[in-house]
Design an enzyme around this catalytic site. Structure first.
Site, PDB file in Angstrom:
ATOM      1  N   ARG A   1     -11.612  -4.443 -11.798  1.00 25.10           N
ATOM      2  CA  ARG A   1     -10.927  -5.388 -11.655  1.00 25.10           C
ATOM      3  C   ARG A   1     -11.558  -6.669 -10.719  1.00 25.10           C
ATOM      4  O   ARG A   1     -11.478  -7.582 -11.027  1.00 25.10           O
ATOM      5  CB  ARG A   1      -9.416  -5.289 -11.155  1.00 25.10           C
ATOM      6  CG  ARG A   1      -8.586  -6.355 -10.854  1.00 25.10           C
ATOM      7  CD  ARG A   1      -7.286  -5.702 -10.594  1.00 25.10           C
ATOM      8  NE  ARG A   1      -7.081  -5.418  -9.353  1.00 25.10           N
ATOM      9  CZ  ARG A   1      -5.958  -4.611  -8.869  1.00 25.10           C
ATOM     10  NH1 ARG A   1      -4.852  -4.523  -9.868  1.00 25.10           N
ATOM     11  NH2 ARG A   1      -5.913  -4.365  -7.710  1.00 25.10           N
TER      12      ARG A   1
ATOM     13  N   LYS B   1      -7.525 -11.271  -8.792  1.00 23.70           N
ATOM     14  CA  LYS B   1      -7.282 -10.743  -7.486  1.00 23.70           C
ATOM     15  C   LYS B   1      -7.849 -11.567  -6.317  1.00 23.70           C
ATOM     16  O   LYS B   1      -9.072 -11.351  -6.150  1.00 23.70           O
ATOM     17  CB  LYS B   1      -7.006  -9.452  -7.143  1.00 23.70           C
ATOM     18  CG  LYS B   1      -6.289  -8.778  -5.937  1.00 23.70           C
ATOM     19  CD  LYS B   1      -6.276  -7.433  -6.083  1.00 23.70           C
ATOM     20  CE  LYS B   1      -5.615  -6.868  -4.738  1.00 23.70           C
ATOM     21  NZ  LYS B   1      -4.245  -7.370  -4.423  1.00 23.70           N
TER      22      LYS B   1
ATOM     23  N   GLU C   1       6.837 -10.317 -10.820  1.00 19.59           N
ATOM     24  CA  GLU C   1       6.451  -9.101 -10.179  1.00 19.59           C
ATOM     25  C   GLU C   1       7.102  -9.240  -8.674  1.00 19.59           C
ATOM     26  O   GLU C   1       7.825 -10.080  -8.316  1.00 19.59           O
ATOM     27  CB  GLU C   1       4.935  -8.731  -9.971  1.00 19.59           C
ATOM     28  CG  GLU C   1       4.370 -10.110  -9.631  1.00 19.59           C
ATOM     29  CD  GLU C   1       2.614  -9.847  -9.647  1.00 19.59           C
ATOM     30  OE1 GLU C   1       2.230  -8.762  -9.660  1.00 19.59           O
ATOM     31  OE2 GLU C   1       1.891 -10.848  -9.794  1.00 19.59           O
TER      32      GLU C   1
HETATM   33  N1  PMP Z   1       0.573  -7.441  -7.654  1.00 20.05           N
HETATM   34  C1  PMP Z   1       0.349  -8.329  -6.612  1.00 20.05           C
HETATM   35  C2  PMP Z   1       0.494  -9.731  -6.455  1.00 20.05           C
HETATM   36  C3  PMP Z   1      -0.530  -7.608  -5.773  1.00 20.05           C
HETATM   37  O1  PMP Z   1      -1.029  -7.958  -4.663  1.00 20.05           O
HETATM   38  C4  PMP Z   1      -0.492  -5.911  -6.032  1.00 20.05           C
HETATM   39  C5  PMP Z   1      -1.423  -5.004  -5.041  1.00 20.05           C
HETATM   40  N2  PMP Z   1      -2.976  -5.167  -5.276  1.00 20.05           N
HETATM   41  C6  PMP Z   1      -0.222  -5.428  -6.973  1.00 20.05           C
HETATM   42  C7  PMP Z   1       0.514  -6.095  -7.872  1.00 20.05           C
HETATM   43  C8  PMP Z   1      -0.412  -3.965  -7.336  1.00 20.05           C
HETATM   44  O2  PMP Z   1      -1.531  -3.710  -7.836  1.00 20.05           O
HETATM   45  P1  PMP Z   1      -2.420  -2.148  -7.684  1.00 20.05           P
HETATM   46  O3  PMP Z   1      -1.413  -1.242  -8.114  1.00 20.05           O
HETATM   47  O4  PMP Z   1      -3.542  -2.515  -8.338  1.00 20.05           O
HETATM   48  O5  PMP Z   1      -2.571  -2.091  -6.338  1.00 20.05           O
END
Ligand code: PMP
Length: 326
Positions: free
Chosen positions: A89, A184, A217
């Protein structure tokens, strides 16, 4: 602390020194005294340095413009959980932002592993950040900045958790037309505002709508509801595509639950049987209240509890999902 309290406290500590774990505030969390006294070793631009010397220039584009990409990854039992998925990612985010990562994926994975070994960190959280480096103005770039560092944190929840409360944020999630949520990036300004609003309102986190008014989210985690034994979650174009979310898909499918990605409204949330959030930090956590409305009977539901148990088992079991370091 009054002197007498200190005296009693130190006597208790002496007597039960092998049992009492004193927690001290450091890095914004509570850690054991041992960790608080130790200086961690971080990776910055090809060098391993003590935390106090792990610095990046004020001219870094990450600081000046929030221009950079990152990952947040969990360390369980001395293994790095889903490291390859996080690194993939990171490279996708960088590719999309035209940021050059000056290392191969294999080299970066090895640096993460070395971080765990050098710090003997069995349980923790690891960060990778990459920026295009120094440049006071928009268009000047030096050589890329790469850092790998982290802190010791334990498993968030060993088993059940009574659940968290959410409120809908008054602000919306940055849309793909402005900054694709699948990247990200170091720009978490929008996310921080959601979280701060929720905390100011006395709840745990925010549920964030996208620009079309559908549920996206939380401020830093993905979101699911269940309805008639089916899991429903937002479409990937409007959220960060979480590594934990993908793990939930796998666990749910193994258990025979259908997972549907679709546009969800707040009505869907308010009338859901169950709700939960997931992320590397949150792991799988039940959501029991949204905007003052109880979800289901206001307690973690059976599907959530089942998935939560499976997730805890997965993060306690050796397998290809771990990059072993210790
Ligand atoms: N959404 C956002 C905005 C986040 O910052 C995160 C944490 N990284 C997630 C979802 C969850 O992602 P992950 O399961 O890859 O940690």
């Amino acid at each position: 602390m009054p002197i007498s309290t200190v005296k009693v406290f130190s006597e208790v500590r002496r007597k039960y020194s092998s049992l009492v774990v004193v927690l001290v505030k450091k890095w914004g969390i509570e850690v054991s005294e041992e960790w608080a006294e130790r200086e961690l070793i971080f990776y910055v631009n090809g060098e391993w340095v003590p935390e106090s010397q792990a610095t990046i220039s004020v001219l870094d584009q990450g600081l000046l413009y929030g221009f950079g990409v990152f990952e947040g990854i969990r360390i369980y039992g001395g293994g790095i959980f889903k490291l390859n998925e996080h690194i993939d990612r990171l490279y996708r985010s960088a590719q999309s932002a035209q940021i050059n990562i000056p290392l191969t994926k294999a080299d970066l994975a090895e640096i993460c592993r070395e971080f765990v070994v050098r710090n003997n960190m069995k349980e923790g959280h690891l960060r990778i950040i990459v920026t295009p480096g120094k440049g006071y103005t928009w268009d000047t770039f030096g050589s890329p900045t790469t850092a790998v560092f982290g802190i010791p944190i334990g498993r968030m929840f060993e088993s059940g958790h009574e659940g968290i409360r959410l409120k809908t944020s008054s602000l919306r999630r940055t849309p793909p037309e402005c900054l694709d949520p699948r990247m990200k990036t170091l720009n978490y300004f929008n996310n921080k505002l959601h979280k701060m609003e929720a905390l100011a309102a006395g709840v745990d986190d925010a549920i964030v709508l996208d620009m079309r008014g559908f549920v996206s989210e939380l401020s830093g985690a993905n979101f699911f509801i269940t309805k008639d034994k089916t899991l429903l979650t937002s479409r990937k174009q409007f959220i960060l595509e979480g590594v934990t979310r993908a793990t939930v898909f796998e666990l749910a499918k193994k258990e025979g639950f259908q997972v549907i990605e679709e546009d969800l409204t707040l009505y869907d949330v308010y009338t859901a049987d169950e709700a939960f959030t997931c992320g590397s930090g949150y792991e799988i956590t039940p959501v029991v209240e949204v905007d003052g409305r109880k979800i289901g009977d206001g307690k973690p539901g059976p599907i959530t509890s089942k998935l939560q148990k499976l997730y805890v088992e997965l993060t306690h079991t050796e397998g290809p999902w771990f990059t072993k370091a210790l």
